[in-house]
Design an enzyme around this catalytic site. Structure first.
Site, PDB file in Angstrom:
ATOM      1  N   GLY A 270       0.783  -1.231   0.000  1.00 50.51           N
ATOM      2  CA  GLY A 270       0.000   0.000   0.000  1.00 50.51           C
ATOM      3  C   GLY A 270       0.815   1.281   0.000  1.00 50.51           C
ATOM      4  O   GLY A 270       0.259   2.370   0.100  1.00 50.51           O
ATOM      5  N   GLY A 314       3.751  -3.475  -3.856  1.00 50.44           N
ATOM      6  CA  GLY A 314       3.540  -3.787  -5.271  1.00 50.44           C
ATOM      7  C   GLY A 314       3.802  -2.539  -6.086  1.00 50.44           C
ATOM      8  O   GLY A 314       4.831  -2.386  -6.746  1.00 50.44           O
ATOM      9  N   ARG A 315       2.881  -1.575  -5.949  1.00 51.92           N
ATOM     10  CA  ARG A 315       2.965  -0.322  -6.691  1.00 51.92           C
ATOM     11  C   ARG A 315       4.310   0.395  -6.485  1.00 51.92           C
ATOM     12  O   ARG A 315       4.895   0.915  -7.431  1.00 51.92           O
ATOM     13  CB  ARG A 315       1.839   0.594  -6.197  1.00 51.92           C
ATOM     14  CG  ARG A 315       1.726   1.899  -6.929  1.00 51.92           C
ATOM     15  CD  ARG A 315       0.784   2.854  -6.190  1.00 51.92           C
ATOM     16  NE  ARG A 315      -0.376   2.225  -5.636  1.00 51.92           N
ATOM     17  CZ  ARG A 315      -1.570   2.170  -6.205  1.00 51.92           C
ATOM     18  NH1 ARG A 315      -1.765   2.746  -7.355  1.00 51.92           N
ATOM     19  NH2 ARG A 315      -2.583   1.555  -5.608  1.00 51.92           N
ATOM     20  N   CYS A 382     -15.450   3.961 -26.244  1.00 55.45           N
ATOM     21  CA  CYS A 382     -16.767   4.549 -26.499  1.00 55.45           C
ATOM     22  C   CYS A 382     -17.446   5.033 -25.227  1.00 55.45           C
ATOM     23  O   CYS A 382     -18.572   4.632 -24.921  1.00 55.45           O
ATOM     24  CB  CYS A 382     -17.626   3.519 -27.213  1.00 55.45           C
ATOM     25  SG  CYS A 382     -16.800   2.872 -28.664  1.00 55.45           S
TER      26      CYS A 382
END
Ligand code: LLP
Length: 455
Positions: A270, A314-315, A382
């Site tokens: 985190g 992780g990040r 879209c």
């Protein structure tokens, strides 16, 4: 796997000492190797981004291997003696499995797929932690067959399920994921330490204690400790200190009730990164120092020996090492402002649409004297919500064919990419020491069509 030949190094770069990272004006969002290069380009690990866009096509994700490795090492230095386990969900491919293994980290996986990818590269199973609030029979059987080091139990019913599937007499090491009741994280969708969401077992309502009782009564399982994951993109160290205090108090309660001292504490991941220049992103050492200090004082207070610590970034390891490259397809100037539409979008980066995440972009590969103007970078999908970055400053003469580089793109973009509009997921290219190589190839129409087998 397709492998492209390495690009030649850019011999002109070392002779450009004045064009250092500080001149990019966005020092915190680019990999440390980024330098300005001739022709308005940015070189990462000695390779020009515009050149990469030409060579591999766009959209393409570029990953600076040495940045990943340096960040993995920084985490190990920040918590000497602790286990650092990379959270594979941020981004995983075979090369990343190897880098993580070589840097001495463990791997956090949450599916049989991530597990099989790691096992296929011979990643040591004892360094793997299996997570999941709802592990499938296949997740569990794969983990048990491969002999993963830890399974993190996230619901009461898992205890008997794991015990029943054990292949041999050796007990499986497990942890309990507890809910410490701490609110932290950049967005409600990625806050997992609070009551009232699907993860973990509450300390407050007694369900964590019940599950501990159950596991301790199950001889086929060895309960080694507690786990929590507060959430993601947490830009202060204090929530981790609070988690340490609450989990150590719970360890003391378990000791008092059962006479056992659980030897491990896993604080999850985190840790925040900067997406925009100036975003707070404490260094691993800032988190590490407060966690270490708090653990020592909390254990002293409860008369407990300090448990072995694990963290699961992780990040923090992967995001700053990645750059997404897009080519401009159209520029629309109107009452609503300037919309610069590119050849990617929410199918390769759903984060703005999901969490309101903000990004910065920079044109690469062309210089001009045009003034900077405010614009919104949108994708090709879209939906009006398919916005990649904005407001951003781009040269007024931005036009179709220009290449845009979006930094801080290494985590939760390719790993969350979708098949929306059948545009195909982008490739991932590693750069290192002046060369590049394809790690993951572009998803082709044939790949997509191959799954469509019924009429
Ligand atoms: N450990 C556990 C048990 C986790 O669930 C996670 C992330 C991590 C570690 C690593 O967290 P990190 O250090 O990367 O923040 N898709 C979202 C992020 C979801 C994170 C899920 N769990 C995003 O794009 O922001």
């Amino acid at each position: 796997m397709t492998t492209e030949p390495s690009l030649p190094s850019l011999p002109s770069l070392p002779s450009l000492p004045s064009l250092l990272i500080s001149e990019l004006n966005t020092p915190t969002v680019w990999p440390a190797s980024a330098v300005l290069a001739p022709g308005g380009d940015i070189a990462v690990a000695g390779v020009g981004l515009a050149e990469l866009a030409d060579r591999y096509g766009t959209p393409v994700y570029v990953l600076d291997e040495d940045e990943v490795r340096a960040r993995a090492r920084a985490w190990r230095r920040a918590l000497p003696g602790a286990e650092v386990v990379y959270a594979a969900k941020a981004f995983l491919c075979r090369a990343v499995v190897d880098w993580i293994e070589q840097e001495g980290l463990g791997l956090d996986v949450c599916s049989a797929g991530e597990l099989r990818l790691a096992a296929g590269r011979g990643f040591p199973p004892e360094r793997i932690v299996l997570h999941g609030n709802a592990k499938s029979p296949q997740d569990l059987s794969t983990a048990l067959r491969l002999g993963v080091g830890r399974i993190v139990i996230d619901s009461a019913c898992e205890t008997a399920r794991i015990a029943a599937q054990m292949p041999g007499p050796e007990p499986q090491r497990v942890m309990v994921r507890v809910l410490p009741g701490i609110e932290a994280g950049a967005h409600p969708k990625i806050r997992t330490g609070t009551e009232g969401q699907k993860f973990g077992l509450s300390i407050a309502d007694g369900s964590a204690a019940d599950t501990v009782d159950r596991i301790l009564g199950q001889p086929r399982l060895e309960l080694v400790g507690l786990h929590c994951h507060l959430g993601s993109q947490i830009a202060e160290a204090e929530p981790y200190a609070e988690a340490v205090r609450r989990l150590v108090a719970f360890l003391a309660a378990i000791r008092d009730r059962h006479g056992v001292m659980l030897p491990e504490l896993n604080l999850g991941g985190g840790f925040a990164v900067a997406y925009l220049p100036g975003d707070p992103a404490p260094a691993p050492s800032v988190y590490g120092e407060l966690i270490t200090r708090t653990l020592a004082s909390a254990c002293a207070e409860h008369g407990l020996p300090a448990p072995a610590l694990t963290v699961e970034p992780g990040r923090s390891i992967m995001a700053p090492a990645g750059i997404a490259l897009y080519r401009v397809l159209s520029v629309k100037r109107g009452a609503g402002g300037v919309f610069v539409a590119v050849d990617g979008g929410m199918s390769d980066n759903p984060r703005p649409a999901l969490y309101g995440a903000r990004y910065t972009v920079r044109r690469v590969g062309r210089t001009s004297t045009a003034p900077m103007r405010t614009a919104t970078v949108v994708g090709r999908h879209c939906e009006a919500g398919d916005v990649l970055a904005g407001p951003v400053e781009l040269p007024e003469d931005i036009r179709p064919g220009d290449v845009l580089a979006a930094p801080a793109a290494g985590a939760y973009q390719v790993s969350m990419a979708s098949g929306y509009n059948m545009t195909g997921r982008p490739p991932v290219v590693a750069v290192s020491k002046g060369g590049s190589r394809l790690l993951v190839r572009r998803e082709s129409f044939e790949d997509l069509a191959a799954r469509d087998i019924g009429l």
